[in-house]
Structures are given as structure tokens and as C-alpha cells.
Design a protein around this motif. Sequence first.
Motif, short mmCIF file in Angstrom:
data_model
loop_
_atom_site.label_atom_id
_atom_site.label_comp_id
_atom_site.label_asym_id
_atom_site.label_seq_id
_atom_site.Cartn_x
_atom_site.Cartn_y
_atom_site.Cartn_z
N ALA A 242 0.85 -1.31 0.06
CA ALA A 242 -0.02 -0.10 0.04
C ALA A 242 0.69 1.12 0.00
O ALA A 242 0.65 2.25 -0.77
CB ALA A 242 -0.89 -0.08 1.19
N ALA A 243 1.97 1.38 0.81
CA ALA A 243 2.96 2.47 0.65
C ALA A 243 3.61 2.69 -0.58
O ALA A 243 3.47 3.77 -1.29
CB ALA A 243 3.84 2.05 1.79
N ALA A 244 3.87 1.87 -1.10
CA ALA A 244 4.70 1.71 -2.51
C ALA A 244 3.65 2.38 -3.67
O ALA A 244 3.98 2.98 -4.24
CB ALA A 244 5.06 0.47 -2.71
N LYS A 245 2.45 1.61 -3.31
CA LYS A 245 1.52 2.33 -4.59
C LYS A 245 0.97 3.57 -4.14
O LYS A 245 0.86 4.42 -5.15
CB LYS A 245 0.39 1.37 -4.31
N ALA A 246 0.82 4.14 -3.12
CA ALA A 246 0.59 5.43 -2.76
C ALA A 246 1.82 6.48 -3.25
O ALA A 246 1.57 7.40 -3.66
CB ALA A 246 0.35 5.57 -1.29
N ALA A 247 2.91 6.18 -2.81
CA ALA A 247 4.03 6.95 -3.14
C ALA A 247 4.12 6.89 -4.88
O ALA A 247 4.42 8.12 -5.34
CB ALA A 247 5.29 6.21 -2.70
N SER A 248 3.89 5.99 -5.41
CA SER A 248 3.92 5.92 -6.92
C SER A 248 2.76 6.89 -7.45
O SER A 248 3.01 7.88 -8.25
CB SER A 248 3.71 4.56 -7.49
N LEU A 249 1.81 6.90 -6.87
CA LEU A 249 0.51 7.65 -7.43
C LEU A 249 0.60 8.93 -7.03
O LEU A 249 0.26 10.18 -7.78
CB LEU A 249 -0.95 7.00 -6.79
N ASP A 250 1.22 9.30 -6.02
CA ASP A 250 1.06 10.77 -5.41
C ASP A 250 2.47 11.52 -5.46
O ASP A 250 2.54 12.51 -5.09
CB ASP A 250 0.81 10.77 -3.81
N GLY A 251 3.48 10.83 -6.07
CA GLY A 251 4.76 11.57 -6.26
C GLY A 251 5.52 11.58 -5.16
O GLY A 251 6.35 12.61 -4.84
N TRP A 252 5.36 10.94 -4.07
CA TRP A 252 6.17 10.84 -2.72
C TRP A 252 7.27 10.07 -2.82
O TRP A 252 7.68 9.32 -3.94
CB TRP A 252 5.50 10.02 -1.44
N ILE A 253 8.29 10.14 -1.94
CA ILE A 253 9.60 9.56 -1.94
C ILE A 253 9.34 8.27 -1.17
O ILE A 253 9.22 8.51 0.22
CB ILE A 253 10.79 10.34 -1.41
N ALA A 254 9.38 6.91 -1.53
CA ALA A 254 9.20 6.03 -0.82
C ALA A 254 10.55 5.63 -0.11
O ALA A 254 11.57 5.67 -0.72
CB ALA A 254 8.77 4.75 -1.59
N VAL A 255 10.47 5.22 1.33
CA VAL A 255 11.75 4.77 1.91
C VAL A 255 11.41 3.51 2.67
O VAL A 255 11.18 3.12 3.88
CB VAL A 255 12.08 5.55 3.18
N PRO A 256 11.45 2.36 1.68
CA PRO A 256 11.13 1.07 2.53
C PRO A 256 12.44 0.47 3.03
O PRO A 256 13.33 0.79 2.86
CB PRO A 256 10.64 0.19 1.11
N ASP A 257 12.02 -0.46 4.02
CA ASP A 257 13.01 -1.11 4.70
C ASP A 257 13.06 -2.76 4.05
O ASP A 257 13.78 -3.56 4.47
CB ASP A 257 13.13 -1.19 5.98
N THR A 258 12.46 -2.93 2.98
CA THR A 258 12.47 -4.39 2.35
C THR A 258 12.40 -4.04 1.02
O THR A 258 11.64 -2.95 0.64
CB THR A 258 11.36 -5.17 3.00
N VAL A 259 12.59 -4.95 0.23
CA VAL A 259 12.55 -5.10 -1.46
C VAL A 259 12.10 -6.34 -1.83
O VAL A 259 12.37 -7.42 -1.54
CB VAL A 259 13.91 -4.61 -2.01
N GLY A 260 11.21 -6.32 -2.75
CA GLY A 260 10.52 -7.49 -3.60
C GLY A 260 11.20 -7.65 -4.66
O GLY A 260 11.88 -6.89 -5.19
N PRO A 261 10.93 -8.81 -5.42
CA PRO A 261 11.45 -9.06 -6.88
C PRO A 261 11.48 -8.15 -7.71
O PRO A 261 10.00 -7.61 -7.77
CB PRO A 261 11.09 -10.41 -7.10
N GLY A 262 12.29 -7.46 -8.45
CA GLY A 262 12.15 -6.45 -9.34
C GLY A 262 11.95 -5.13 -8.93
O GLY A 262 11.83 -4.09 -9.83
N GLU A 263 11.78 -4.79 -7.61
CA GLU A 263 11.35 -3.43 -7.19
C GLU A 263 12.61 -2.47 -7.06
O GLU A 263 13.80 -3.06 -6.90
CB GLU A 263 10.88 -3.59 -5.97
N ASP A 264 12.60 -1.36 -7.40
CA ASP A 264 13.76 -0.47 -7.06
C ASP A 264 14.06 -0.29 -5.69
O ASP A 264 13.41 -0.39 -4.56
CB ASP A 264 13.22 0.95 -7.44
#
Length: 454
Positions: A242-264
Motif C-alpha cells: 500500500a505504501a509503495a502504491k501511494a508513493a507512486s500515485l502521489d509522487g512521494w519518496i518511498a523509503v522501504p526497509d524491504t525490497v521485493g523481486p524486481g522492485e527499485d
Amino acid sequence: MISVGNGPNPPFWRQLCPIRSLTALNFAPNGLQCWHIGIYSNGTCLREKDLGASLEPTGAVANVKSNRRPVLLRSETRGAIQIPWWGAQDAPKEPDRLLRACPRYVPTPLISLPGMADRAGIGQLWIKDETQRLGIGSFKGLGGAYAVLKLAMRYVEKITGRAILPAELLDPGVRSLFSALTFSCASDGNHGRSVSAGARLIGARAVVFLHAGVSDERAAHITRLGADIVRVGGDYHDSVEAAAKAASLDGWIAVPDTVGPGEDDAACTFVVQGYAMLIEEIIAATGQGSAFTHVLVQAGVGGLAASVFGHGWARGLFGPDTHLWIVEPERSACLYESARAKMPVRLPPGPATNMSMLECQSPSMLVWPIIEALTTGYITVTDEEASGAVRLLDQGVSGDQRLRVGESGAAGLAGLLRATAESDRKRLRLDQSAKVLLFATEGPTDLSAWSGNQ
């Protein structure tokens, strides 16, 4: 599909744990492989797959009535290890430069616990106390906050065309550019506090996505740092998506502490890079000549363990003879199961654990290669064992310094105590020659449910 064997030689996991039910799973949306999972009477899960040749169970395997996972040890020696840049020798240089701009930055203490060492029957025991880190109360303060500062500076450098110095983080002109930024993340509690603290330091906005299992008290710690909270149904990985999707839609800077396959993984590399500061502080406190024989790190998605193991290896603090063990909740052991499978797997949601900061269903793809390459043992602990470790640290054993540590923060000690109780502890080398390093990764995050009050 994999069928369940009922012949005279059933798979090892079935000999070990009585099955309550089987759940058929498909491939997870993030590409991690899911298999039939055995759900046992204590609510834990285990993949329907025999042990790989490179991992061997100890002690508990002989007890076929056991309801828990055995300790797993690596049987083969490590080959050549390639440490990624975020764990390399110079990895802490930039985090040190930026975090020292934070008024609250001071190295956290490395504490000797001789009373606990005697109780465990080992030579020495040291614990890195992260319960006061940056006023956040968790090692996470080194990762999320640093990532926010690094990403914000990159943003301004792109606009202005020049490098930004740490001293300019508080400059009114630079802060006016920061004020246009929104940083977002998902969290079980501590990562959200770190990202929020970093955003507040530079005058930016933070939005933190929390799943249904995050308590109101842990959410309140985040809102006190000025962040906005978004509640998400489901588990931790649902909040990550949900956080990744919202960041992509709203132009926010995502700061995840985990990464899935193929993700930045760019932002997440900064998070893990920040954790390398822990090893630098330990080296400064002990010197290179003070080698540890065993290092136990508790894990959720694996970021801290990968940074500690990887940077400790790069700096020569750990070597081929060092036992590098991961400790996970019995109810949420995605790294253990991934090690058994020899590939990252995603577990289904299960019963909640009091080690909430470690309640994750799949490894971070960024750090999994280092986890797989360097980890020599996997240990799981029950909620009761974590609670017991909390109380021991809070009381102080035989005059040891008392520490107020949360259940997730005490998981490493719980893992050590479980290992010392193994019937073949000699194979684990836990004797008077052992010098063990643990991490008290966090203080209590929810006092209403804290084991130290019970």
C-alpha cells in the motif's frame, strides 16, 4: 503440487512436527515462491520440503514429538564472499557524516553481562544497547533517518546542480526546498519512527502506513513525530504494498526497509547502509583484536542481520570461524524457511507474535544473497522465551546492568538461551571459550503489553 507422504519414511519436517492442517498456496503476488505449508499445533508454519544438504538440524531433531523448528546449522564452509557496497569497508562513512548533523546522535553503549554469561555457561557476553538510539529507542534510527537525509539531499542537488553539505540541512533556503517533499513508508512501528524523525529534522512531511496488527501505542509514537498515519488491513507486507502504491500515485519518496523481486532498491540500500554504523561503534569500543566467536542477530526481513554480518565481515571483525546466527520468532520465521528451501519464500499470515518488530512473511530481496552466503545458523524462539529474556534483562542477572528491552529486542538473548539448552551444545561451541555478541535492538514499544510489567 507436492503431495504429503504417508509411507514409512516421511519428510523430516513431518517427523519433527505433528501436522494440524495443510494449507495450499499459490505463487505470491511479489514473485516469491509459496508451497504447501504445514500448520502445527503451536501455530507455526513449515514448508513441505526436506532439509537441503547444506543445513543440518541439531539436538531437537531427535525429539519427533517436538512442536518447534530445530536449530539449523550450515554444514559446508563459506566460499568467496562478495560484500555489496552498502556493507563494504567504507559503507559507514556517509551515514556517519550525515547522522552527526543530528543533535541527538551519540554512539550507543556496548555492555558486558558477566552474570548472564555465567548463567548461560559461556565465557563472555556483550550486548549492544540500542534502546536509546537517537531518542527513537531503536537501531532503526540509523537506517530510515539516514535514508531520508540522503534522498532529500539528492533531491536538492538535482534542483540546484551542486552538492549539499550536512551543515546545510538546517539552512532556511535548503529547508524551504525540503518542505515540498513527502516521505512514505510501511512499518511495524520502529522504521516509521525513524523515517518520521528524519523528515521532521529537515522540515519535510512523512506518511506512515501501518497494518492492523500495529498497536495504538506504537502508532502514537509515530504521530508524536509529526507523521500522518494510514491504516491498512492485513499484515506487514500488505502495508508495504500500500505504501509503495501511494508513493507512486502521489509522487512521494518511498523509503522501504524491504525490497521485493524486481522492485527499485535504491532507497532501501541507504536504510541498510545506515545500519553499518553499529559495527563501526563496536570496533571503536572493543578494538579489532577483540574477536567474537558467536554473533546472534534477530531478524524480520533480514536488513539488520545482513548489514551486521556483511560489514562485520568486510571490516575483519568476523571471519570464517565466527558463528553468525539469525534468530526469528517461531511464529514468523521466513529466513529460516527460505534457508531450508534454498530460495526466498513467502509464508502465509499466521498467529501474531509478541516480537512484533520481527513479524514478517518474506525476506528482503536486497539482503537475501548476503544472508544466504554468511549465515551459519538459524534459531527460532517462542513468545514465552522472548518474554523470559525481557524479564532477565530487566532484572539484571547477578549484578548485571539492568536493561529495559522490548520482546523483539530481547529475541537474540532468547535465541542464545535456547541454544545453550540444546542437548548437543558442544557442537554449537557454546562453552567457556565462547565470546558472544547480542543486540538489544529496541526498548519497549507498547508498555501496556510489555513482558517486563508481567
